[in-house]
Design a protein around this motif. Structure first.
Motif, PDB file in Angstrom:
ATOM      1  N   VAL A 201       0.819  -1.041   0.226  1.00  0.00           N
ATOM      2  CA  VAL A 201       0.026  -0.013   0.098  1.00  0.00           C
ATOM      3  C   VAL A 201       1.083   1.306   0.056  1.00  0.00           C
ATOM      4  CG1 VAL A 201      -1.695   1.252   1.302  1.00  0.00           C
ATOM      5  CG2 VAL A 201      -1.963  -1.018   0.966  1.00  0.00           C
ATOM      6  N   LEU A 202       0.800   2.241  -0.745  1.00  0.00           N
ATOM      7  CA  LEU A 202       1.443   3.464  -0.987  1.00  0.00           C
ATOM      8  C   LEU A 202       0.213   4.382  -0.813  1.00  0.00           C
ATOM      9  CD1 LEU A 202       3.729   5.243  -1.441  1.00  0.00           C
ATOM     10  CD2 LEU A 202       2.972   5.322  -3.905  1.00  0.00           C
ATOM     11  N   MET A 203       0.143   5.277   0.313  1.00  0.00           N
ATOM     12  CA  MET A 203      -0.898   6.165   0.378  1.00  0.00           C
ATOM     13  C   MET A 203      -0.464   7.497   1.012  1.00  0.00           C
ATOM     14  SD  MET A 203      -2.281   5.175   4.566  1.00  0.00           S
ATOM     15  CE  MET A 203      -1.427   5.358   5.808  1.00  0.00           C
ATOM     16  N   VAL A 204      -1.372   8.496   0.491  1.00  0.00           N
ATOM     17  CA  VAL A 204      -1.191   9.985   0.628  1.00  0.00           C
ATOM     18  C   VAL A 204      -2.134  10.265   1.924  1.00  0.00           C
ATOM     19  CG1 VAL A 204      -1.736  12.370   0.061  1.00  0.00           C
ATOM     20  CG2 VAL A 204      -0.609  10.552  -1.654  1.00  0.00           C
ATOM     21  N   GLU A 205      -1.808  10.632   2.920  1.00  0.00           N
ATOM     22  CA  GLU A 205      -2.622  11.018   4.052  1.00  0.00           C
ATOM     23  C   GLU A 205      -2.305  12.206   4.867  1.00  0.00           C
ATOM     24  OE1 GLU A 205      -5.776   9.686   4.653  1.00  0.00           O
ATOM     25  OE2 GLU A 205      -5.396  11.038   6.306  1.00  0.00           O
ATOM     26  N   HIS A 206      -3.146  12.855   5.228  1.00  0.00           N
ATOM     27  CA  HIS A 206      -2.614  13.793   6.295  1.00  0.00           C
ATOM     28  C   HIS A 206      -2.982  13.869   7.683  1.00  0.00           C
ATOM     29  CE1 HIS A 206      -2.033  17.502   3.306  1.00  0.00           C
ATOM     30  NE2 HIS A 206      -3.446  16.929   2.731  1.00  0.00           N
ATOM     31  N   ASN A 207      -3.475  12.623   7.908  1.00  0.00           N
ATOM     32  CA  ASN A 207      -3.773  12.236   9.320  1.00  0.00           C
ATOM     33  C   ASN A 207      -2.701  11.513   9.801  1.00  0.00           C
ATOM     34  OD1 ASN A 207      -4.251  10.810  11.668  1.00  0.00           O
ATOM     35  ND2 ASN A 207      -6.546  10.998  11.307  1.00  0.00           N
ATOM     36  N   LEU A 208      -1.697  12.349  10.547  1.00  0.00           N
ATOM     37  CA  LEU A 208      -0.231  11.843  10.911  1.00  0.00           C
ATOM     38  C   LEU A 208      -0.305  10.831  12.012  1.00  0.00           C
ATOM     39  CD1 LEU A 208       1.883  15.213  10.520  1.00  0.00           C
ATOM     40  CD2 LEU A 208       1.172  13.441   9.008  1.00  0.00           C
ATOM     41  N   SER A 209      -1.379  10.982  12.733  1.00  0.00           N
ATOM     42  CA  SER A 209      -1.329   9.838  13.890  1.00  0.00           C
ATOM     43  C   SER A 209      -1.591   8.536  13.161  1.00  0.00           C
ATOM     44  CB  SER A 209      -2.211   9.971  15.068  1.00  0.00           C
ATOM     45  OG  SER A 209      -3.525  10.002  14.747  1.00  0.00           O
ATOM     46  N   VAL A 210      -2.323   8.301  12.296  1.00  0.00           N
ATOM     47  CA  VAL A 210      -2.705   7.179  11.574  1.00  0.00           C
ATOM     48  C   VAL A 210      -1.434   6.694  10.762  1.00  0.00           C
ATOM     49  CG1 VAL A 210      -4.465   5.987   9.787  1.00  0.00           C
ATOM     50  CG2 VAL A 210      -5.203   7.487  11.598  1.00  0.00           C
TER      51      VAL A 210
END
Ligand SMILES: Nc1ncnc2c1ncn2[C@@H]1O[C@H](COP(=O)(O)OP(=O)(O)OP(=O)(O)O)[C@@H](O)[C@H]1O
Ligand SMILES: [Mg+2]
Length: 253
Positions: A201-210
């Motif tokens: 999985v390669l993901m862009v995500e702003h939720n840094l805790s996740v």
């Protein structure tokens, strides 16, 4: 390309009328890992996704997938090879039922009739596959409802199911948690972890805790360039990363 690496970008650049959105990005995604691409708004994350999946052509650089050069490959060909992306914006058919959305995805021809000839594409098998995917994303109880009626977070879960319908080897998720409430965030993070057990999985995500919780490796982009790369513990202490995030988001999860 070493055998550990499933997807690699070398010197990847993309300009839009002289504006450099992605600048000489080197990226190596190891097989079987969860790799996050983070960075402030406008850093070039979605553009990198568009380049990797053939939706945009790079101005410079190369993309290798399982040792093959896919730099000029078309999106449908890239998807057929097992590199499949979701979009930042919701993309379900609202008037079709939840189940029909997944069935449509399972029947997507991807520019060839190959899938129609697979024995498991028989009607019953299709139905079973669709149900299994809905089970996987916890939507089985909503199968008959119009997709447009789903609450936002469940709609995004349906999108993940339609993406999984293509049986990707490498799944690219663009902001899978965007706009979700706490409960959906937890459910979707758990779903990503389950999904990643059998694929990359390669993901862009702003939720840094996740991101901190799920990712093996994090690449930080800023103004189109790679600022830092490594496990969360390392990149979150990098002074340049902290500076890039100051005033926008807390980097400590
Ligand atoms: N088709 C395009 N034409 C012109 N400029 C573009 C195009 N696509 C992206 N850009 C610009 O490239 C830069 C990077 O955009 P991109 O969407 O990749 O950022 P991002 O990191 O995904 O941001 P966000 O976190 O807000 O989704 C931005 O300045 C954007 O305006
Ligand atoms: Mg984006």
């Amino acid at each position: 390309m070493d055998s550990d690496t499933v997807l690699e970008a070398r010197g990847l650049s993309r300009e839009f009328k002289g504006f450099v959105a992605v600048k000489a990005v080197d990226l190596r995604v190891r097989r079987g890992t969860i790799h996050a691409l983070i960075g402030p708004n406008g850093a070039g994350k979605s553009t990198v996704f568009n380049l990797l999946t053939g939706f945009l052509a790079p101005t410079r650089g190369r993309i290798l997938y399982k040792g093959r050069d896919i730099t000029r490959a078309k999106p449908a060909d890239v998807a057929r090879m097992g590199l499949v992306r979701s979009f930042q914006i919701s993309a379900v058919f609202p008037h079709l039922s939840v189940l029909e959305n997944v069935r449509v995805a399972l029947q997507r021809p991807l520019g060839t009739s190959f899938h129609f000839w697979k024995p498991q594409a028989g009607l019953h098998a299709l139905h079973d596959r669709a149900h299994a995917l809905l089970e996987a994303v916890n939507l089985a109880d909503r199968a008959a409802r119009p997709a447009g009626e789903l609450p936002y977070g469940r709609k995004r879960a349906l999108e993940i199911a339609t993406t999984l319908a293509l049986d990707p080897e490498v799944l690219l998720l663009d902001e899978p948690l965007a706009g979700m409430g706490h409960e959906d965030i937890e459910r979707t993070a758990a779903l990503i972890r389950r999904v990643a057990a059998h694929r990359t999985v390669l993901m862009v995500e702003h939720n840094l805790s996740v991101v901190a919780d799920l990712s093996d490796t994090i690449t930080v982009l800023r103004r189109g360039e790679v600022l830092a790369e490594g496990p969360y513990a390392t990149v979150s202490r990098d002074p340049q990363v902290v500076e890039a995030y100051l005033g926008t988001e807390a980097v400590h999860a």
